[in-house]
Design a protein around this motif. Structure first.
Motif, PDB file in Angstrom:
ATOM      1  N   ASP A  34      79.459  33.737   4.335  1.00 21.67           N
ATOM      2  CA  ASP A  34      80.171  33.091   5.442  1.00 21.67           C
ATOM      3  C   ASP A  34      79.249  32.142   6.193  1.00 21.67           C
ATOM      4  N   TYR A  86      88.601  25.596   9.258  1.00 19.54           N
ATOM      5  CA  TYR A  86      89.556  26.322   8.421  1.00 19.54           C
ATOM      6  C   TYR A  86      89.123  26.461   6.960  1.00 19.54           C
ATOM      7  N   GLU A  87      88.719  25.391   6.327  1.00 15.24           N
ATOM      8  CA  GLU A  87      88.326  25.440   4.918  1.00 15.24           C
ATOM      9  C   GLU A  87      87.023  26.197   4.691  1.00 15.24           C
ATOM     10  N   ARG A  89      86.128  28.917   6.868  1.00 17.42           N
ATOM     11  CA  ARG A  89      86.215  30.096   7.729  1.00 17.42           C
ATOM     12  C   ARG A  89      85.705  31.352   7.018  1.00 17.42           C
ATOM     13  N   CYS A  93      88.628  36.136   7.964  1.00 11.38           N
ATOM     14  CA  CYS A  93      89.772  35.316   8.373  1.00 11.38           C
ATOM     15  C   CYS A  93      90.630  34.929   7.163  1.00 11.38           C
ATOM     16  N   SER A  94      89.991  34.495   6.096  1.00 13.90           N
ATOM     17  CA  SER A  94      90.756  34.004   4.938  1.00 13.90           C
ATOM     18  C   SER A  94      91.434  35.117   4.153  1.00 13.90           C
ATOM     19  N   SER A  95      90.947  36.343   4.284  1.00 13.67           N
ATOM     20  CA  SER A  95      91.555  37.451   3.533  1.00 13.67           C
ATOM     21  C   SER A  95      92.567  38.242   4.355  1.00 13.67           C
ATOM     22  N   HIS A 133      90.686  40.881  -2.909  1.00 15.02           N
ATOM     23  CA  HIS A 133      90.192  40.707  -1.537  1.00 15.02           C
ATOM     24  C   HIS A 133      89.297  41.872  -1.137  1.00 15.02           C
TER      25      HIS A 133
END
Length: 149
Positions: A34, A86-87, A89, A93-95, A133
């Protein structure tokens, strides 16, 4: 062995309400992967990014963990009419909502559904996708350090 409650998949489509990013205090965990993505997004060095966007929080296990900061109103530091990174993150957050805590059992899933309008609506996510995930989460440990005295 019993199949997980999500063995037939679960429905989720983000409604972009930002409730998971705003309003309530929370902790967005940061892994090395991250941090690398967020440094790429920001153009900052690791040290400057941590100083600008992160905080160390003491936990019960003898370590401090790295988290994204929150604004005074409890919004995520990266939220401004939507996620500004966002792209890039964090995985947390994305999972979302396919977190280990949410996937423990149907009661936890249903509890999250009370606050997230995207849960149980929209796209069907297969058990394999959900397990992906969860596996990725386990393979990307959170950044931590021994507590400073």
């Amino acid at each position: 062995m019993n199949e997980p409650f999500y063995s037939n998949g679960l429905r989720f489509t983000c409604q972009r309400c930002s409730a998971c990013c705003r309003f309530d205090p929370g902790f967005v965990n940061i892994s090395e992967q991250d941090l690398t993505r967020l440094c790429t997004w920001s153009g900052m060095t690791r040290e400057v990014f941590i100083e600008t966007y992160c905080r160390w929080v003491n936990r019960f296990d003898g370590y401090e963990y790295l988290y994204l900061l929150e604004k005074d109103n409890c919004d995520c530091i990266l939220w401004d009419q939507g996620c500004i990174a966002y792209e890039y993150r964090p995985l947390q957050c994305s999972s979302y909502p396919f977190w280990p805590s949410t996937m423990m059992d149907k009661d936890y899933w249903d509890a999250y559904a009370q606050t997230c309008p995207g849960i149980n609506t929209g796209s069907l996510h297969s058990m394999e996708e959900i397990e992906g995930h969860l596996t990725r989460r386990r393979s990307e440990p959170y950044i931590r350090r021994e507590k400073l005295i």
